[in-house]
Design a protein around this motif. Structure first.
Motif, PDB file in Angstrom:
ATOM      1  N   GLN A  57       0.837  -1.210   0.000  1.00  0.00           N
ATOM      2  CA  GLN A  57       0.000   0.000   0.000  1.00  0.00           C
ATOM      3  C   GLN A  57       0.869   1.257   0.000  1.00  0.00           C
ATOM      4  OE1 GLN A  57      -0.461  -2.735   1.785  1.00  0.00           O
ATOM      5  NE2 GLN A  57      -2.587  -3.010   2.441  1.00  0.00           N
ATOM      6  N   TRP A  58       1.967   1.228   0.751  1.00  0.00           N
ATOM      7  CA  TRP A  58       2.877   2.378   0.779  1.00  0.00           C
ATOM      8  C   TRP A  58       3.476   2.606  -0.598  1.00  0.00           C
ATOM      9  CZ3 TRP A  58       8.147   3.226  -0.029  1.00  0.00           C
ATOM     10  CH2 TRP A  58       8.648   4.442   0.444  1.00  0.00           C
ATOM     11  N   TRP A  59       3.946   1.552  -1.230  1.00  0.00           N
ATOM     12  CA  TRP A  59       4.532   1.692  -2.565  1.00  0.00           C
ATOM     13  C   TRP A  59       3.493   2.152  -3.589  1.00  0.00           C
ATOM     14  CZ3 TRP A  59       9.334   2.211  -3.918  1.00  0.00           C
ATOM     15  CH2 TRP A  59      10.357   1.686  -3.116  1.00  0.00           C
ATOM     16  N   ASP A  60       2.240   1.733  -3.405  1.00  0.00           N
ATOM     17  CA  ASP A  60       1.187   2.195  -4.316  1.00  0.00           C
ATOM     18  C   ASP A  60       1.029   3.709  -4.253  1.00  0.00           C
ATOM     19  OD1 ASP A  60       0.706  -0.356  -5.197  1.00  0.00           O
ATOM     20  OD2 ASP A  60      -1.058  -0.686  -3.919  1.00  0.00           O
ATOM     21  N   THR A  61       1.225   4.303  -3.065  1.00  0.00           N
ATOM     22  CA  THR A  61       1.140   5.765  -2.964  1.00  0.00           C
ATOM     23  C   THR A  61       2.318   6.418  -3.684  1.00  0.00           C
ATOM     24  OG1 THR A  61       2.348   5.896  -0.851  1.00  0.00           O
ATOM     25  CG2 THR A  61      -0.038   5.607  -0.735  1.00  0.00           C
ATOM     26  N   ARG A  62       3.488   5.798  -3.634  1.00  0.00           N
ATOM     27  CA  ARG A  62       4.648   6.354  -4.357  1.00  0.00           C
ATOM     28  C   ARG A  62       4.355   6.383  -5.861  1.00  0.00           C
ATOM     29  NH1 ARG A  62       6.381   8.597  -0.007  1.00  0.00           N
ATOM     30  NH2 ARG A  62       4.192   8.169   0.351  1.00  0.00           N
ATOM     31  N   ARG A  63       3.667   5.362  -6.349  1.00  0.00           N
ATOM     32  CA  ARG A  63       3.355   5.290  -7.785  1.00  0.00           C
ATOM     33  C   ARG A  63       2.460   6.450  -8.209  1.00  0.00           C
ATOM     34  NH1 ARG A  63       1.674   0.633  -7.720  1.00  0.00           N
ATOM     35  NH2 ARG A  63       3.498  -0.470  -8.557  1.00  0.00           N
ATOM     36  N   VAL A  64       1.489   6.793  -7.364  1.00  0.00           N
ATOM     37  CA  VAL A  64       0.576   7.899  -7.690  1.00  0.00           C
ATOM     38  C   VAL A  64       1.351   9.208  -7.814  1.00  0.00           C
ATOM     39  CG1 VAL A  64      -1.355   9.275  -6.846  1.00  0.00           C
ATOM     40  CG2 VAL A  64      -1.410   6.782  -6.628  1.00  0.00           C
ATOM     41  N   TYR A  65       2.235   9.484  -6.850  1.00  0.00           N
ATOM     42  CA  TYR A  65       3.008  10.720  -6.888  1.00  0.00           C
ATOM     43  C   TYR A  65       4.008  10.709  -8.039  1.00  0.00           C
ATOM     44  CZ  TYR A  65       1.006  11.380  -2.248  1.00  0.00           C
ATOM     45  OH  TYR A  65       0.137  11.527  -1.200  1.00  0.00           O
ATOM     46  N   ALA A  66       4.572   9.537  -8.318  1.00  0.00           N
ATOM     47  CA  ALA A  66       5.522   9.428  -9.425  1.00  0.00           C
ATOM     48  C   ALA A  66       4.858   9.771 -10.750  1.00  0.00           C
ATOM     49  CB  ALA A  66       6.114   8.018  -9.473  1.00  0.00           C
ATOM     50  N   GLN A  67       3.607   9.338 -10.935  1.00  0.00           N
ATOM     51  CA  GLN A  67       2.924   9.618 -12.194  1.00  0.00           C
ATOM     52  C   GLN A  67       2.684  11.108 -12.375  1.00  0.00           C
ATOM     53  OE1 GLN A  67       2.159   7.278 -14.733  1.00  0.00           O
ATOM     54  NE2 GLN A  67       2.000   9.274 -15.734  1.00  0.00           N
ATOM     55  N   LYS A  68       2.421  11.817 -11.285  1.00  0.00           N
ATOM     56  CA  LYS A  68       2.253  13.268 -11.379  1.00  0.00           C
ATOM     57  C   LYS A  68       3.554  13.923 -11.849  1.00  0.00           C
ATOM     58  CE  LYS A  68      -1.387  13.804  -7.855  1.00  0.00           C
ATOM     59  NZ  LYS A  68      -2.405  14.405  -8.770  1.00  0.00           N
ATOM     60  N   ILE A  69       4.677  13.440 -11.361  1.00  0.00           N
ATOM     61  CA  ILE A  69       5.967  13.987 -11.772  1.00  0.00           C
ATOM     62  C   ILE A  69       6.242  13.653 -13.230  1.00  0.00           C
ATOM     63  CG2 ILE A  69       8.452  13.902 -11.384  1.00  0.00           C
ATOM     64  CD1 ILE A  69       6.895  15.384  -9.215  1.00  0.00           C
ATOM     65  N   VAL A  70       5.906  12.458 -13.656  1.00  0.00           N
ATOM     66  CA  VAL A  70       6.089  12.071 -15.062  1.00  0.00           C
ATOM     67  C   VAL A  70       5.313  13.021 -15.972  1.00  0.00           C
ATOM     68  CG1 VAL A  70       5.568  10.293 -16.788  1.00  0.00           C
ATOM     69  CG2 VAL A  70       6.593   9.650 -14.592  1.00  0.00           C
ATOM     70  N   ASN A  71       4.069  13.310 -15.619  1.00  0.00           N
ATOM     71  CA  ASN A  71       3.268  14.229 -16.429  1.00  0.00           C
ATOM     72  C   ASN A  71       3.921  15.606 -16.506  1.00  0.00           C
ATOM     73  OD1 ASN A  71       1.427  12.141 -16.632  1.00  0.00           O
ATOM     74  ND2 ASN A  71       0.087  12.929 -15.033  1.00  0.00           N
ATOM     75  N   PHE A  72       4.449  16.059 -15.381  1.00  0.00           N
ATOM     76  CA  PHE A  72       5.107  17.362 -15.331  1.00  0.00           C
ATOM     77  C   PHE A  72       6.363  17.369 -16.196  1.00  0.00           C
ATOM     78  CE2 PHE A  72       8.380  19.987 -13.132  1.00  0.00           C
ATOM     79  CZ  PHE A  72       7.816  21.240 -13.334  1.00  0.00           C
ATOM     80  N   ILE A  73       7.177  16.323 -16.097  1.00  0.00           N
ATOM     81  CA  ILE A  73       8.410  16.239 -16.887  1.00  0.00           C
ATOM     82  C   ILE A  73       8.087  16.240 -18.380  1.00  0.00           C
ATOM     83  CG2 ILE A  73      10.389  14.767 -17.447  1.00  0.00           C
ATOM     84  CD1 ILE A  73      10.587  16.223 -14.746  1.00  0.00           C
ATOM     85  N   ASN A  74       7.083  15.485 -18.769  1.00  0.00           N
ATOM     86  CA  ASN A  74       6.697  15.453 -20.184  1.00  0.00           C
ATOM     87  C   ASN A  74       6.211  16.814 -20.663  1.00  0.00           C
ATOM     88  OD1 ASN A  74       7.362  12.759 -20.657  1.00  0.00           O
ATOM     89  ND2 ASN A  74       5.363  12.014 -19.985  1.00  0.00           N
ATOM     90  N   ASN A  75       5.518  17.548 -19.795  1.00  0.00           N
ATOM     91  CA  ASN A  75       5.073  18.897 -20.158  1.00  0.00           C
ATOM     92  C   ASN A  75       6.263  19.828 -20.377  1.00  0.00           C
ATOM     93  OD1 ASN A  75       2.300  18.441 -20.170  1.00  0.00           O
ATOM     94  ND2 ASN A  75       2.084  18.873 -17.995  1.00  0.00           N
ATOM     95  N   LEU A  76       7.263  19.756 -19.488  1.00  0.00           N
ATOM     96  CA  LEU A  76       8.464  20.576 -19.667  1.00  0.00           C
ATOM     97  C   LEU A  76       9.171  20.217 -20.966  1.00  0.00           C
ATOM     98  CD1 LEU A  76      10.188  20.724 -16.135  1.00  0.00           C
ATOM     99  CD2 LEU A  76       8.554  22.325 -17.140  1.00  0.00           C
ATOM    100  N   ASP A  77       9.166  18.930 -21.288  1.00  0.00           N
ATOM    101  CA  ASP A  77       9.880  18.462 -22.472  1.00  0.00           C
ATOM    102  C   ASP A  77       9.177  18.850 -23.771  1.00  0.00           C
ATOM    103  OD1 ASP A  77      12.207  17.184 -23.364  1.00  0.00           O
ATOM    104  OD2 ASP A  77      11.147  15.305 -23.728  1.00  0.00           O
ATOM    105  N   SER A  78       7.928  19.306 -23.672  1.00  0.00           N
ATOM    106  CA  SER A  78       7.164  19.681 -24.866  1.00  0.00           C
ATOM    107  C   SER A  78       7.267  21.168 -25.181  1.00  0.00           C
ATOM    108  CB  SER A  78       5.692  19.303 -24.684  1.00  0.00           C
ATOM    109  OG  SER A  78       5.082  20.112 -23.684  1.00  0.00           O
ATOM    110  N   ILE A  79       7.950  21.927 -24.310  1.00  0.00           N
ATOM    111  CA  ILE A  79       8.043  23.377 -24.477  1.00  0.00           C
ATOM    112  C   ILE A  79       9.422  23.749 -25.002  1.00  0.00           C
ATOM    113  CG2 ILE A  79       8.001  25.602 -23.274  1.00  0.00           C
ATOM    114  CD1 ILE A  79       6.092  24.327 -21.243  1.00  0.00           C
TER     115      ILE A  79
END
Length: 447
Positions: A322-344
């Motif tokens: 369950q703890w690792w599942d929470t890390r996955r949720v936060y990691a996905q938010k960072i992935v979305n942010f990184i991809n947004n930076l990479d598109s600019i």
């Protein structure tokens, strides 16, 4: 104060004269005025974002899931697996020693994350009866000082067992620097006066002067904000009235502020949204702030906002699924942010991500209070200075006697033993990483 700040502005007063008036009244010193009036060099800046996640991201010597591979061929563990999609943009430094002392590491480490300046022997507390105060400035404050642009400091209930909102940033006088506790308040302060109309015609000189003026007002309000919590109720009311007066003057200039840049916010945060939703809003404001040169540095503290019964002791301390599942949720938010930076596309033709360093850290490495071999996950190219797609592992000493020979300089310049009870020590610390990041971003740090 014997003067009224409302008298500083009239309809015929230009921004440039206002800046000089602020200097004349003593609100800003001559060196500060010279700093904010200095023309930008024109070079594309390196932006830096620190994201601290409560209970860490899971990379630590006590973690039950580890990075695999080495060099340019590596993979993130289950729970951080969203990062595998952007591993070519990552630099993982897995093995930096932070505080080598026990105590309540959650509390002691908060002041050390961005300063690497807490005394090795620290056991007492100075902030809210829980944590020591850093006597040296945090890296984000140094970046703010150097750029003349205010750091975006955001908080999504980043907290510890004993303190609701742990500070991460400090100035040169050991003052805790304020941060926004909601995306709504951050938007109202940073973006509400800006136009979202990219076709609006604003002259380059108007835009430049508006940016300078915004930095001036930020410099005026920051010291007052930092002192609010330490004052009694009467003094707080006086300071609140002063800040309202400053806001009034700033609002009279807002109509002239104009368009904030080529990037606009995709959505406006509401005053009723959750702290969990605030994370996305904060990252969106950082994206636009970086792209439009509103700031070159940001700090985001994220609390464990996913409700799980007895999360701290049952799950975090045992690194459960369950703890690792929470890390996955936060990691996905960072992935979305990184991809947004990479598109600019940035001003130099590279992507915004190429000119950014995103550092994922925390007060501990994982829920077991791990601080030895604490991993730092970085994304971005740092203006070409970072060879992305690498797993970097400093030497780890595992012999107990040899580990005690590793020393760390305390704030008085005296060498202290890094670890007292552990059998492990690292040849590199978080201070090394902060120094390198600062220098990549334009500072001149030698220690």
């Amino acid at each position: 104060m014997s003067y009224s700040i409302n008298n500083l502005v009239n309809k015929s007063l230009s921004r440039r004269n206002l800046i000089k008036s602020l200097c004349g009244t003593g609100l800003l010193s001559v060196p500060q005025i010279q700093k904010v009036l200095a023309a930008q060099s024109g070079a594309t800046p390196v932006r830096v974002l620190f994201v601290a996640l409560q209970h860490g991201w899971g990379l630590s010597e006590s973690s039950n899931r580890s990075m695999t591979g080495s060099g340019g061929d590596f993979a993130f563990p289950d729970g951080l697996d969203p990062f595998n999609a952007i591993a070519d943009k990552a630099t993982v430094v897995n093995g930096l020693l932070t505080l080598g002392e026990w105590g309540n590491n959650h509390d002691l480490s908060y002041a050390d994350i961005l300063t690497a300046a807490i005394r090795v022997e620290s056991e007492g507390s100075a902030y809210d009866s829980q944590m020591p105060i850093s006597e040296l400035p945090s890296i984000d404050y140094l970046l703010e000082e150097d750029s003349g642009l205010p750091t975006f400091r955001f908080n999504a209930r980043y907290r510890s067992w004993g303190v609701q909102h742990h500070p991460l940033s400090f100035d040169r006088n050991a003052n805790v620097l304020p941060f926004y506790n909601s995306a709504y308040s951050a938007h109202q302060s940073l973006f509400a006066g800006l136009s979202n109309n990219p076709t609006q015609e604003v002259s380059a000189e108007d835009l430049r002067e508006a940016q300078i003026l915004n930095r001036v007002f930020s410099a005026i309000k920051a010291p007052a904000n930092s002192q609010l919590s330490a004052l009694n109720a009467t003094e707080q009311q006086k300071l609140d009235r002063y800040l309202l007066a400053v806001d009034h003057v700033q609002s009279r200039q807002s109509a002239q502020t104009g368009f904030s840049g080529s990037q606009t916010l995709q959505s406006i945060p509401s005053d009723s949204q959750s702290s969990f939703d605030d994370i996305d809003s904060y990252l969106e404001m950082i994206r636009v702030g970086f792209a439009n040169n509103m700031t070159t540095s940001a700090v985001l503290g994220i609390g464990d906002l996913i409700e799980i019964e007895d999360f701290h002791h049952t799950h975090a301390h045992n690194n459960t699924t369950q703890w690792w599942d929470t890390r996955r949720v936060y990691a996905q938010k960072i992935v979305n942010f990184i991809n947004n930076l990479d598109s600019i596309t940035d001003t130099d033709g590279n992507t915004l991500l190429d000119n950014t360093i995103v550092v994922l850290t925390g007060e501990v490495g994982d829920g077991n209070h791990g601080i030895l071999e604490k991993g730092h996950i970085c994304f971005g190219g740092g203006g070409g200075a970072i060879n992305m797609g690498q797993l970097v592992q400093p030497f780890i000493e595992t012999n107990r006697n040899n580990a005690k020979s590793y020393m760390r300089e305390d704030i008085n310049g005296q060498l202290q033993v890094q670890v007292r009870w552990s059998a492990q020590a690292s040849s590199r610390t978080n201070a090394d990483l902060l120094r390198e990041i600062g220098n990549i971003a334009g500072l001149n740090l030698s220690e």
